[in-house]
Design a protein around this motif. Structure first.
Motif, mmCIF file in Angstrom:
data_model
loop_
_atom_site.group_PDB
_atom_site.id
_atom_site.type_symbol
_atom_site.label_atom_id
_atom_site.label_comp_id
_atom_site.label_asym_id
_atom_site.label_seq_id
_atom_site.Cartn_x
_atom_site.Cartn_y
_atom_site.Cartn_z
ATOM 1 N N GLU A 1 1.059 -1.057 -0.345
ATOM 2 C CA GLU A 1 0.315 -0.181 0.300
ATOM 3 C C GLU A 1 0.618 1.601 0.206
ATOM 4 O O GLU A 1 0.712 1.865 -0.128
ATOM 5 C CB GLU A 1 -1.421 0.495 0.784
ATOM 6 C CG GLU A 1 -2.145 -1.034 0.952
ATOM 7 C CD GLU A 1 -3.143 -1.328 2.761
ATOM 8 O OE1 GLU A 1 -3.013 -0.083 3.353
ATOM 9 O OE2 GLU A 1 -3.845 -2.133 2.467
ATOM 10 N N LEU A 2 2.229 1.206 1.080
ATOM 11 C CA LEU A 2 2.380 2.418 0.944
ATOM 12 C C LEU A 2 3.016 2.821 -0.736
ATOM 13 O O LEU A 2 3.287 4.318 -1.138
ATOM 14 C CB LEU A 2 3.581 1.992 1.871
ATOM 15 C CG LEU A 2 5.185 3.002 1.501
ATOM 16 C CD1 LEU A 2 4.824 4.219 2.221
ATOM 17 C CD2 LEU A 2 6.768 2.617 2.716
ATOM 18 N N LEU A 3 4.242 1.121 -1.155
ATOM 19 C CA LEU A 3 5.349 2.310 -2.609
ATOM 20 C C LEU A 3 3.242 2.130 -3.722
ATOM 21 O O LEU A 3 3.557 3.872 -4.031
ATOM 22 C CB LEU A 3 5.351 0.730 -3.080
ATOM 23 C CG LEU A 3 6.910 0.651 -2.244
ATOM 24 C CD1 LEU A 3 7.775 -0.809 -2.794
ATOM 25 C CD2 LEU A 3 7.601 1.644 -2.064
ATOM 26 N N SER A 4 2.174 1.595 -3.605
ATOM 27 C CA SER A 4 1.764 2.440 -4.036
ATOM 28 C C SER A 4 0.685 3.422 -4.569
ATOM 29 O O SER A 4 0.931 4.418 -4.946
ATOM 30 C CB SER A 4 0.272 1.304 -3.809
ATOM 31 O OG SER A 4 -0.806 1.692 -5.197
ATOM 32 N N ASP A 5 0.820 4.092 -3.043
ATOM 33 C CA ASP A 5 0.338 4.851 -2.530
ATOM 34 C C ASP A 5 1.532 6.889 -2.869
ATOM 35 O O ASP A 5 1.401 7.537 -3.364
ATOM 36 C CB ASP A 5 -0.354 5.451 -0.966
ATOM 37 C CG ASP A 5 -1.168 4.931 -0.523
ATOM 38 O OD1 ASP A 5 -2.164 4.312 -1.774
ATOM 39 O OD2 ASP A 5 -1.563 4.206 0.917
ATOM 40 N N LEU A 6 2.336 5.904 -3.316
ATOM 41 C CA LEU A 6 4.025 6.782 -3.072
ATOM 42 C C LEU A 6 3.668 6.733 -4.672
ATOM 43 O O LEU A 6 4.377 8.336 -4.785
ATOM 44 C CB LEU A 6 5.358 6.187 -2.467
ATOM 45 C CG LEU A 6 6.483 7.133 -2.191
ATOM 46 C CD1 LEU A 6 6.171 8.618 -1.516
ATOM 47 C CD2 LEU A 6 7.457 6.582 -1.770
ATOM 48 N N ALA A 7 3.686 5.957 -5.135
ATOM 49 C CA ALA A 7 3.681 6.056 -6.670
ATOM 50 C C ALA A 7 2.338 7.186 -7.223
ATOM 51 O O ALA A 7 2.583 7.712 -8.353
ATOM 52 C CB ALA A 7 3.500 4.723 -7.219
ATOM 53 N N ASP A 8 1.423 6.615 -6.815
ATOM 54 C CA ASP A 8 0.243 7.842 -7.161
ATOM 55 C C ASP A 8 0.536 9.142 -7.029
ATOM 56 O O ASP A 8 0.781 10.057 -8.030
ATOM 57 C CB ASP A 8 -0.950 7.043 -6.378
ATOM 58 C CG ASP A 8 -1.628 6.167 -6.831
ATOM 59 O OD1 ASP A 8 -0.917 5.889 -7.824
ATOM 60 O OD2 ASP A 8 -2.590 5.353 -6.029
ATOM 61 N N LEU A 9 1.198 9.521 -5.790
ATOM 62 C CA LEU A 9 1.648 11.252 -5.121
ATOM 63 C C LEU A 9 2.725 10.911 -6.212
ATOM 64 O O LEU A 9 2.453 12.511 -6.466
ATOM 65 C CB LEU A 9 2.361 11.214 -4.038
ATOM 66 C CG LEU A 9 2.589 11.996 -3.163
ATOM 67 C CD1 LEU A 9 0.869 12.893 -2.873
ATOM 68 C CD2 LEU A 9 3.373 11.690 -2.031
ATOM 69 N N ALA A 10 3.322 10.880 -6.448
ATOM 70 C CA ALA A 10 4.861 11.029 -7.924
ATOM 71 C C ALA A 10 4.695 11.141 -9.102
ATOM 72 O O ALA A 10 4.596 12.192 -9.883
ATOM 73 C CB ALA A 10 6.035 10.146 -8.039
ATOM 74 N N ARG A 11 3.254 10.042 -9.577
ATOM 75 C CA ARG A 11 2.523 10.669 -11.044
ATOM 76 C C ARG A 11 2.365 11.750 -10.556
ATOM 77 O O ARG A 11 2.182 12.879 -11.515
ATOM 78 C CB ARG A 11 1.151 9.471 -10.911
ATOM 79 C CG ARG A 11 2.531 8.780 -11.135
ATOM 80 C CD ARG A 11 1.074 6.873 -11.805
ATOM 81 N NE ARG A 11 1.416 5.345 -11.743
ATOM 82 C CZ ARG A 11 1.222 5.049 -10.470
ATOM 83 N NH1 ARG A 11 0.502 5.548 -9.978
ATOM 84 N NH2 ARG A 11 2.131 3.961 -10.688
ATOM 85 N N THR A 12 1.352 12.065 -10.029
ATOM 86 C CA THR A 12 0.099 13.737 -9.139
ATOM 87 C C THR A 12 1.517 14.612 -9.174
ATOM 88 O O THR A 12 1.392 15.841 -9.785
ATOM 89 C CB THR A 12 -0.167 13.533 -8.052
ATOM 90 O OG1 THR A 12 -0.883 12.660 -8.459
ATOM 91 C CG2 THR A 12 -0.680 15.414 -7.621
ATOM 92 N N ALA A 13 2.989 14.521 -8.797
ATOM 93 C CA ALA A 13 4.144 15.448 -8.919
ATOM 94 C C ALA A 13 4.494 15.739 -10.107
ATOM 95 O O ALA A 13 4.372 16.583 -10.208
ATOM 96 C CB ALA A 13 4.852 15.150 -7.937
ATOM 97 N N HIS A 14 4.345 14.656 -10.939
ATOM 98 C CA HIS A 14 4.642 15.003 -11.610
ATOM 99 C C HIS A 14 4.162 15.650 -13.573
ATOM 100 O O HIS A 14 4.732 16.664 -13.589
ATOM 101 C CB HIS A 14 5.553 13.027 -12.457
ATOM 102 C CG HIS A 14 6.031 13.016 -14.042
ATOM 103 N ND1 HIS A 14 7.080 13.693 -14.390
ATOM 104 C CD2 HIS A 14 4.705 13.162 -14.953
ATOM 105 C CE1 HIS A 14 7.152 13.650 -15.582
ATOM 106 N NE2 HIS A 14 6.126 13.506 -15.797
ATOM 107 N N GLY A 15 2.426 15.346 -12.957
ATOM 108 C CA GLY A 15 1.595 16.110 -13.457
ATOM 109 C C GLY A 15 1.670 17.235 -13.410
ATOM 110 O O GLY A 15 0.864 18.095 -14.510
ATOM 111 N N GLN A 16 2.531 17.913 -11.776
ATOM 112 C CA GLN A 16 2.401 19.333 -11.836
ATOM 113 C C GLN A 16 3.448 20.052 -11.909
ATOM 114 O O GLN A 16 3.461 20.736 -11.828
ATOM 115 C CB GLN A 16 1.261 18.938 -10.354
ATOM 116 C CG GLN A 16 0.431 18.813 -10.599
ATOM 117 C CD GLN A 16 0.118 18.726 -8.484
ATOM 118 O OE1 GLN A 16 0.444 18.607 -7.686
ATOM 119 N NE2 GLN A 16 -0.975 18.488 -8.088
ATOM 120 N N GLY A 17 4.242 18.913 -12.515
ATOM 121 C CA GLY A 17 5.695 19.963 -12.468
ATOM 122 C C GLY A 17 6.356 20.135 -11.523
ATOM 123 O O GLY A 17 7.243 21.027 -11.452
#
Length: 145
Positions: free
Chosen positions: A121-137
Motif C-alpha cells: 500500500e505504501l509503495l502504491s500510494d507513493l507511486a500515485d503521489l509521484a505521478r501527481t507530482a510529475h503531472g503538476q511539474g
C-alpha cells in the motif's frame, strides 16, 4: 522511538521548506506513514527500481536535504530524487510489488520486520503521489519528525 513520516508534493524547495516546523498536513497533497528511516528507504527503493547501487546513491548525496536543524531535535526535510520520482511514477503495480518484496527482504536481513500488505500500500500510494507530482511539474518531498 516513533518516527512520523510524511511524503508530500511541493512546487519547489522554498515552498517545501516553509512547512518544516509544522509538517505538510493541510498544505500539500501528502501521504503519512511511520516507524522506519525514510531517508535510507528512498535510497534502497531507488537502488531497487533503477539498478543504481546503494553506495553510488549515498556518494551522490541522495536524498538531498532541504531543511535540517542539525541537532537531532527538529524535523528533517528532504527531496526525493528526480530519478526515483520518475521510477515510482512509471512503475507498474507488478513492479511495485516486486520492489516491495525485495525491500522487505533487505530490511529483514537487518532485523526489521514489515508487513507485506503495508509495504504494498505504501509503495502504491507513493507511486500515485509521484505521478501527481510529475503531472503538476512539482517535486516529491519527505518530512520526518
Amino acid at each position: 522511538m516513533s518516527i512520523i513520516i510524511k511524503f508530500f508534493i511541493a512546487p519547489d524547495d522554498f515552498s517545501a521548506a516553509r512547512v518544516v516546523d509544522s509538517g505538510p498536513a493541510g498544505v500539500f497533497g501528502s501521504l503519512a506513514c511511520g516507524n522506519f528511516d525514510a531517508s535510507e528507504a528512498v535510497i534502497e527503493w531507488e537502488s531497487l527500481l533503477t539498478g543504481q547501487s546503494f553506495e553510488a546513491l549515498v556518494a551522490a548525496d541522495e536524498p538531498r536535504t532541504v531543511a535540517d536543524p542539525g541537532d537531532g531535535d527538529g524535523p528533517l526535510l528532504f527531496v526525493v530524487s528526480a530519478a526515483l520520482q520518475g521510477a515510482l511514477a512509471g512503475a507498474s503495480p507488478a513492479r511495485l510489488a516486486e520492489v516491495g518484496g525485495l525491500w522487505i527482504q533487505e530490511r529483514a536481513a537487518e532485523g526489521e520486520v514489515f508487513d507485506p500488505e503495508m509495504v504494498g500500500e505504501l509503495l502504491s500510494d507513493l507511486a500515485d503521489l509521484a505521478r501527481t507530482a510529475h503531472g503538476q511539474g512539482h517535486g516529491l518531498y519527505c518530512w520526518m519528525a
